[in-house]
Design a protein around this motif. Structure first.
Motif, PDB file in Angstrom:
ATOM      1  N   PHE A 168       0.849  -1.190   0.000  1.00 24.78           N
ATOM      2  CA  PHE A 168       0.000   0.000   0.000  1.00 24.78           C
ATOM      3  C   PHE A 168       0.884   1.239   0.000  1.00 24.78           C
ATOM      4  O   PHE A 168       1.844   1.324   0.755  1.00 24.78           O
ATOM      5  N   ILE A 169       0.565   2.204  -0.847  1.00 26.47           N
ATOM      6  CA  ILE A 169       1.347   3.438  -0.930  1.00 26.47           C
ATOM      7  C   ILE A 169       0.607   4.619  -0.316  1.00 26.47           C
ATOM      8  O   ILE A 169       1.122   5.283   0.578  1.00 26.47           O
ATOM      9  N   SER A 170      -0.603   4.903  -0.804  1.00 24.23           N
ATOM     10  CA  SER A 170      -1.319   6.072  -0.300  1.00 24.23           C
ATOM     11  C   SER A 170      -2.793   6.005  -0.665  1.00 24.23           C
ATOM     12  O   SER A 170      -3.207   5.182  -1.476  1.00 24.23           O
ATOM     13  N   SER A 171      -3.553   6.913  -0.061  1.00 25.64           N
ATOM     14  CA  SER A 171      -4.982   7.002  -0.339  1.00 25.64           C
ATOM     15  C   SER A 171      -5.435   8.446  -0.194  1.00 25.64           C
ATOM     16  O   SER A 171      -4.906   9.192   0.624  1.00 25.64           O
ATOM     17  N   ARG A 172      -6.432   8.805  -0.981  1.00 27.00           N
ATOM     18  CA  ARG A 172      -7.079  10.108  -0.880  1.00 27.00           C
ATOM     19  C   ARG A 172      -8.581   9.878  -0.868  1.00 27.00           C
ATOM     20  O   ARG A 172      -9.091   9.003  -1.562  1.00 27.00           O
ATOM     21  N   ILE A 173      -9.274  10.693  -0.085  1.00 26.57           N
ATOM     22  CA  ILE A 173     -10.730  10.660  -0.085  1.00 26.57           C
ATOM     23  C   ILE A 173     -11.189  11.954  -0.736  1.00 26.57           C
ATOM     24  O   ILE A 173     -10.823  13.047  -0.306  1.00 26.57           O
ATOM     25  N   LEU A 174     -11.994  11.803  -1.779  1.00 30.21           N
ATOM     26  CA  LEU A 174     -12.490  12.949  -2.526  1.00 30.21           C
ATOM     27  C   LEU A 174     -14.010  13.004  -2.399  1.00 30.21           C
ATOM     28  O   LEU A 174     -14.660  11.972  -2.278  1.00 30.21           O
ATOM     29  N   SER A 175     -14.550  14.224  -2.457  1.00 35.16           N
ATOM     30  CA  SER A 175     -15.989  14.384  -2.345  1.00 35.16           C
ATOM     31  C   SER A 175     -16.469  15.480  -3.288  1.00 35.16           C
ATOM     32  O   SER A 175     -15.739  16.439  -3.560  1.00 35.16           O
ATOM     33  N   THR A 176     -17.703  15.325  -3.750  1.00 37.80           N
ATOM     34  CA  THR A 176     -18.326  16.421  -4.470  1.00 37.80           C
ATOM     35  C   THR A 176     -18.681  17.494  -3.448  1.00 37.80           C
ATOM     36  O   THR A 176     -18.766  17.224  -2.238  1.00 37.80           O
ATOM     37  N   ASN A 218     -12.803   7.117  -3.024  1.00 34.92           N
ATOM     38  CA  ASN A 218     -11.525   6.789  -2.411  1.00 34.92           C
ATOM     39  C   ASN A 218     -10.567   6.395  -3.529  1.00 34.92           C
ATOM     40  O   ASN A 218     -10.873   5.538  -4.348  1.00 34.92           O
ATOM     41  N   TYR A 219      -9.434   7.050  -3.552  1.00 36.21           N
ATOM     42  CA  TYR A 219      -8.429   6.878  -4.591  1.00 36.21           C
ATOM     43  C   TYR A 219      -7.184   6.322  -3.901  1.00 36.21           C
ATOM     44  O   TYR A 219      -6.533   7.036  -3.140  1.00 36.21           O
ATOM     45  N   ALA A 220      -6.878   5.055  -4.115  1.00 31.77           N
ATOM     46  CA  ALA A 220      -5.752   4.405  -3.432  1.00 31.77           C
ATOM     47  C   ALA A 220      -4.686   3.977  -4.436  1.00 31.77           C
ATOM     48  O   ALA A 220      -5.002   3.557  -5.550  1.00 31.77           O
ATOM     49  N   VAL A 221      -3.441   4.093  -4.015  1.00 28.26           N
ATOM     50  CA  VAL A 221      -2.307   3.719  -4.854  1.00 28.26           C
ATOM     51  C   VAL A 221      -1.590   2.543  -4.201  1.00 28.26           C
ATOM     52  O   VAL A 221      -1.284   2.567  -3.010  1.00 28.26           O
ATOM     53  N   TRP A 222      -1.327   1.526  -5.031  1.00 27.71           N
ATOM     54  CA  TRP A 222      -0.650   0.314  -4.585  1.00 27.71           C
ATOM     55  C   TRP A 222       0.602   0.103  -5.433  1.00 27.71           C
ATOM     56  O   TRP A 222       0.661   0.540  -6.579  1.00 27.71           O
ATOM     57  N   GLU A 223       1.574  -0.596  -4.875  1.00 26.86           N
ATOM     58  CA  GLU A 223       2.804  -0.890  -5.615  1.00 26.86           C
ATOM     59  C   GLU A 223       2.529  -1.772  -6.824  1.00 26.86           C
ATOM     60  O   GLU A 223       3.194  -1.650  -7.843  1.00 26.86           O
ATOM     61  N   SER A 224       1.546  -2.673  -6.695  1.00 27.68           N
ATOM     62  CA  SER A 224       1.266  -3.611  -7.784  1.00 27.68           C
ATOM     63  C   SER A 224      -0.140  -4.184  -7.651  1.00 27.68           C
ATOM     64  O   SER A 224      -0.758  -4.105  -6.583  1.00 27.68           O
TER      65      SER A 224
END
Length: 101
Positions: free
Chosen positions: A39-47, A55-61
């Motif tokens: 797991f690298i990171s995550s962002r929570i976005l809202s209108t 939820n926008y999450a970044v993973w190594e693979s």
């Protein structure tokens, strides 16, 4: 395919449910996802009106994410509560990073 793996989970919600779902996602990532290998990171976005949450999450693979999805998610009480809000998931691979530099 190489590059980071992105998982985007979208929720269409009642505005009254925003705070509940937001808190669940935040807890899930803080308590269970953040300690997961890959797991690298995550962002929570809202209108602005809080009727959609992403939820926008970044993973190594992809493998790291799939291992998490198979081993952690089914056992997670928080994940089960989040599932009540009918998430829609899409996944993407990083093709290229474009910076403003």
């Amino acid at each position: 395919m190489k590059g980071k793996y992105f998982v985007i989970v979208r929720f269409e919600i009642e505005v009254k449910d925003f705070e509940i779902l937001y808190s669940l996602i935040k807890s899930f990532f803080k308590e269970e996802v953040s300690v997961t290998p890959g797991f690298i990171s995550s962002r929570i976005l809202s209108t602005e009106d809080k009727s959609r949450l992403i939820n926008y999450a970044v993973w190594e693979s992809k493998d790291a994410f799939e291992k998490f999805a198979k081993e952690i998610v089914p056992k997670s009480k928080i994940s089960k509560k989040i599932a009540f809000f009918n998430p829609s998931r899409e996944t993407f691979y990083e093709v290229e990073y474009l910076s403003n530099a």
